[in-house]
Scaffold this active site. Structure first.
Site, PDB file in Angstrom:
ATOM      1  CD  GLU A   1      -2.833  -0.946   0.060  1.00  0.00           C
ATOM      2  OE1 GLU A   1      -3.234  -0.120  -0.231  1.00  0.00           O
ATOM      3  OE2 GLU A   1      -3.439  -2.139   0.191  1.00  0.00           O
TER       4      GLU A   1
ATOM      5  CG  ASP B   1     -18.313  -8.425  -4.448  1.00  0.00           C
ATOM      6  OD1 ASP B   1     -19.391  -7.872  -4.194  1.00  0.00           O
ATOM      7  OD2 ASP B   1     -17.140  -8.318  -3.991  1.00  0.00           O
TER       8      ASP B   1
END
Length: 132
Positions: free
Chosen positions: A52, A77
């Site tokens: 990240e 989804d």
């Protein structure tokens, strides 16, 4: 968005299918779009080491990602996430413009990598060359 942009998105997130997110048991999570298992997620979770970016600096950490029974479930989804979240509405009208799609995802908070949109556009260009 165009199918080739979605294909580029899945290719980028899975390393062209060579780096799928795997469960603890080693099974494929079928998470083609690297969707995180947010607190509201009620399905299975695959925990992996990921990168990240915080203030432009790469940080390695462990995170939970959604795990699906099959690729179709992942697509459903993902489409529900995009169509149902105001954060990603700008991505829906981008057509075949992979750079605009990637930027809209970044602005919505989908990706923390500052180069995400550019990477997505490069993958889409590679896919486009293969169609000729």
């Amino acid at each position: 968005m165009a199918p080739e942009v979605l294909s580029a998105h899945a290719a980028l997130e899975s390393g062209w299918g060579q780096r799928p997110i795997r469960t603890e048991a080693g099974a494929d999570s079928h998470n083609l779009f690297a969707l995180k298992a947010t607190p509201g997620w009620r399905g299975d979770v695959a925990e992996i080491q990921t990168t990240e970016y915080e203030e432009g600096v790469a940080q390695s950490r462990r995170a939970g990602f959604r795990s699906y029974a099959d690729a179709g479930s992942a697509f459903r989804d993902f489409s529900q996430l995009l169509s149902g979240s105001p954060r990603y509405q700008a991505a829906l009208g981008t057509g075949s413009d992979a750079l605009a799609y990637g930027r809209a995802l970044q602005q919505g908070g989908y990706a923390t990598d500052p180069a995400y949109a550019d990477k997505l556009a490069r993958v889409a260009a590679q896919i486009g060359k293969g169609r000729r």
